[in-house]
Design an enzyme around this catalytic site. Sequence first.
Site, PDB file in Angstrom:
ATOM      1  N   GLU A 449       0.746  -1.326   0.042  1.00 20.70           N
ATOM      2  CA  GLU A 449       0.137  -0.034   0.132  1.00 20.70           C
ATOM      3  C   GLU A 449       0.709   1.362  -0.135  1.00 20.70           C
ATOM      4  OE1 GLU A 449      -2.841  -0.095   2.987  1.00 20.70           O
ATOM      5  OE2 GLU A 449      -3.960  -1.751   2.031  1.00 20.70           O
TER       6      GLU A 449
HETATM    7  C1  BMA Z   1      -4.731  -3.235   5.037  1.00 15.71           C
HETATM    8  C2  BMA Z   1      -3.519  -3.755   5.572  1.00 15.71           C
HETATM    9  C3  BMA Z   1      -3.288  -3.366   7.053  1.00 15.71           C
HETATM   10  C4  BMA Z   1      -4.263  -3.023   7.900  1.00 15.71           C
HETATM   11  C5  BMA Z   1      -5.490  -3.597   7.209  1.00 15.71           C
HETATM   12  C6  BMA Z   1      -6.948  -3.211   8.099  1.00 15.71           C
HETATM   13  O1  BMA Z   1      -4.770  -2.423   4.031  1.00 15.71           O
HETATM   14  O2  BMA Z   1      -2.352  -3.740   4.542  1.00 15.71           O
HETATM   15  O3  BMA Z   1      -2.209  -2.148   6.921  1.00 15.71           O
HETATM   16  O4  BMA Z   1      -4.057  -3.687   8.989  1.00 15.71           O
HETATM   17  O5  BMA Z   1      -5.663  -3.053   5.952  1.00 15.71           O
HETATM   18  O6  BMA Z   1      -6.869  -1.846   8.206  1.00 15.71           O
END
Ligand code: BMA
Length: 806
Positions: A449
Site C-alpha cells: 500500500e
Molecule cells: C490493510 C493492511 C493493513 C491493515 C488492514 C486493516 O490495508 O495492509 O495495513 O491492518 O488493511 O486496516
Amino acid sequence: MRPIQHSLILILLFAFSACHNKEKSNSSLDLSGDWQFKKQGDSIWLSAIVPGTVQTDLYANHLISDPFYGDNEQRNKWIENENWMYRKDFFLDLSKLKQNAELIFEGLDTYATVFLNGKQIIESDNMFRSYKIEIDSFLLEGKNRLEILFESPVQKALPFYDTLPYRLPADNDRNDKQTSVFTRKAPYQYGWDWGPRYVTMGIWRPVKIQFWDDFNIIENRLYQIELTDEKALVAWIAEVYSDTETSLFCSVQLGKEVKIDRKFDLVKGINHLADTFNIEHPKRWWPNGYGRPELYVFDIQLKTKNRDFSEKKRMGFRTIKLITEKDSIGESFYFKVNGIPIYAKGANYIPQDNFLPNVDSSRYVQIIKSVKASNMNMLRVWGGGIYENDLFYDLCDENGILLWQDFMFACSLYPGDSAFIHNVKAEAIDNIKRLRDHPSLALWCGNNEINELWFNWGYQKKYSYSNKDSLNIWDDYQNLFNRLLPDLVKEWSPQIDFWESSPKIGWGHAESMSEGDSHYWGIWWGKEPFEVYAKKVPRFASEFGFQSFPQRSTLLAFADSNQMHIDSKPMHAHQKSSIGNQTIVEYMARDFPVPTDFEDFVYVSQLVQAYGLSIALEAQRRAKPYCMGSLYWQLNDCWPGISWSGLDYFGNWKALHYEAQHDFATFLISMDENSVYIVSDSLADIDANLELKLMDFNGQLLFSKNSELHLSANRSALIYTIPDEIINQFASNQVLMNAKLYVGEKLRAQNVFYFVSPKELRLSSDVKPEFKLKNGKLFVWSQNGKLIKNLYLQTNTNLSANYFDL
Ligand code: BMA
C-alpha cells in the site's frame, strides 16, 4: 502470553534440509539456550533464553506483567527505550582452536554490537539479515565470552528522524516521533491496527559456531532451469571455500538413481562448481486443490579424502507466472501454474506473535494445516511483518500453498540515503537467496500500500511537503521499488515475477476494479453495506475484510470474566482499529439481531464477519475469469485480540474460517438474486446433478428442480434462473433454497440461500438440536425438522464444519 510448547515435529521436518557432517572434526556448537541479560548500567545479570526477546526474558523473570493481558502493553512500553546486554560463556578445548570457526547469527534484533572475548566482531542494524563471521583468531582455549549490546531501536533512530528535513508518514507507529521507517525491523512491532506495540530486542533466531576443516560450503543449491512434460533440466551449483588444493567428489542421487558423480579439482580459496542433470517425465508440483504438491528429495554428497559432507535437498517442479496483460476491460492479474490459470484462494498472513521466538514448530504446523483444510491455495506474506522462518516455506511446499511474498515495507514512506539503500540491498539478497528455490514461491512484491499511500492518503498536504520534498520522496520510492528490488529479483530469482506494490491502484479509483490487484476497503473503512462486495469485484482481490471478536476462551486470555462486555477496558485495549468495536455493532445492527448477552454478541460478531465475507468470496469466484483471486484480510492474529482474522491467536477457527473452507471448495454453488451459478476449479469437465429445493423453515418442500449438467473445467457458469413467479408465491422471509451438487452419488457442493437478510428471517425459537457421538463422529440433527440457523458447536478443537445451517 501462551506457554512455549516444545515439539518433535521440528526435528522431523528439518531432517530434509539438515546437514550431516560425517567427519568427526567437522561440527557445530549450538549457542542457543541459556544466556544472561541485564539492562545496560545494571549490575545484576538475570537468566535469559535464546532465541528470545528482552520482553519475554523480563516476563520469565517476573519483572513485567503478562504482555498480552489487559492494558499491560502501556506499562511495558519503557523497555523499548532502554539498552540491553546479553552474554554467554562457552568452553572450547584445544582441538577446536586448530579448526576454522565461523559464528552464525540467523537473526539479531536489531541494533546489536557483538563482542567476542572483549573484541567487537559484528555491528548489525537489520533484523532481517543473517550474519556469518570468521572468528578463529578471537577464540581462546577454555572459557570464551560472547557479549551483545542491543541498543534501543527507538532511541537509535531518533537522530535520523530529527535530521531529515521532512516527515515520513508511518501511521502505524504509535510514537509522536515516528522513527520506525529508519530501522530495518518488523514494522508491525511499532503497533498496527490489529496488534500491540512491542518493539523487541534480542537474539531472535538461532546462533551457532560452525567448526570446519578442509572445505566450507558457502552455497549448495539445486534449481530448475527448464521444465517440459518430457524432462526437467536441473542445475546443481556450489560455492566451496577450500583450505588446500584437493580433489572433491560430488554425488547427487535421487533414491538409487545417480544423477551426478564427478570429481572436481579445488584450488585454495573460493571454488565455483556446477553441473546439470535431467529428470525424465517429472511429476509436477501442484497447488492445493489442483493436484499433488509433488516433491523430489535428492541426496547430495561432497567428499574429500578427509571429509564427508551430505545434505538432502527437496525440489518441486512447476512453472509459475503472473499474467498481467492489457485486455478489453483493463489489465489482467492472475497466476498460471504449469500453464494453467489458477484461481488464488486464501488470505493475508501476518506474524503469528509479537514475540517471534515463541512461535514454535507446532504452531507453524497447525496454521498451515488450517490453511490447507480450508481449501486455500495461496497466502500473501504481508509486508509489515517478517520474511518467515524456513519451516514456514517448507510446510507451504509440502501442502501446495502458493506464496505471494512482500518485501517488508508497509503503509509508510522510507528514506533513500545510501546507507539505508545499502542495508536494504543486503537484506533483500539474503532473503531472496534463502527463499527463491521453494516451489511454493509465486511472487515477489515490493511493498504493501505505499504506492496507494502516495497518491491517495493526502500526506503531501498533511505534512506540507514542498515541491522539492515531494520530488525527493517520490524519487526515493522509485529507486527502492522500481529499480533496486526488481533488479535484485531479476538477478537472483529471475523465474519469479516482481510486482511493485499491492494494490496497484487505490480503492477510491474506478480502475482499481479493472486493473491489477485491489484492496477494497469500502466495506469496513468506507462503511458501505456488504452487498457492495457483489458489485465491486476486482481482477484480483488481494485484501478486503471485516472484524469479529474471538471466542470466550481467547477473550479470557486478556480479560477477567467480569470484564466480558464490549466497553470494558481490556476490550478497548485489544481493539486497535480506530473505528473498531462500534463498526462491528453498526454492521451487526444492519443485518442481524444485536444480542444483549455478551457471549451471544461474540458469536453473532463472527456470523456477521462470515456473512459479509462470503458475499465477497462468492461474487469474486462467480466472476472468474474476470476475477482470479480472493485473498482476504487477514488469516491470523499476533496476540489475543479483536481483529479481521479468521483464525484467532490460539488457532481457533472463527466462523469465517469455516465459511472460507466452504466457499473455497473446488465446486461452489452460488446465487446472485435468482440466478444459480456453479463455479468449478476442477481441471476436468464433469457430469453432475444439481438439486434445488425451495423449502420453508419447517422443512416443507415448496418447489424442486433437478438438472443434469455438464460442467466445463475451470469455469464459472450460470446454470439456472429461478422464475420470479415461483419465488413470489412465498413470503421471502420464510423460505430458503437448499442447493446440492452431486457427481455420481457423491455430494460435492452444497449451499443454502435466503432471500432476505438474517435479521428479517422469521425463524422459529422452537428448535431442538440433538447430538450423538459415535466413532469419533458427531451426529447432529434437528429433532422436529425445523431449520436451525448457524448451529455453533462450542468445543476445544476445530471441527470439520461449524456455524452451519441445519
Ligand atoms: C490493510 C493492511 C493493513 C491493515 C488492514 C486493516 O490495508 O495492509 O495495513 O491492518 O488493511 O486496516
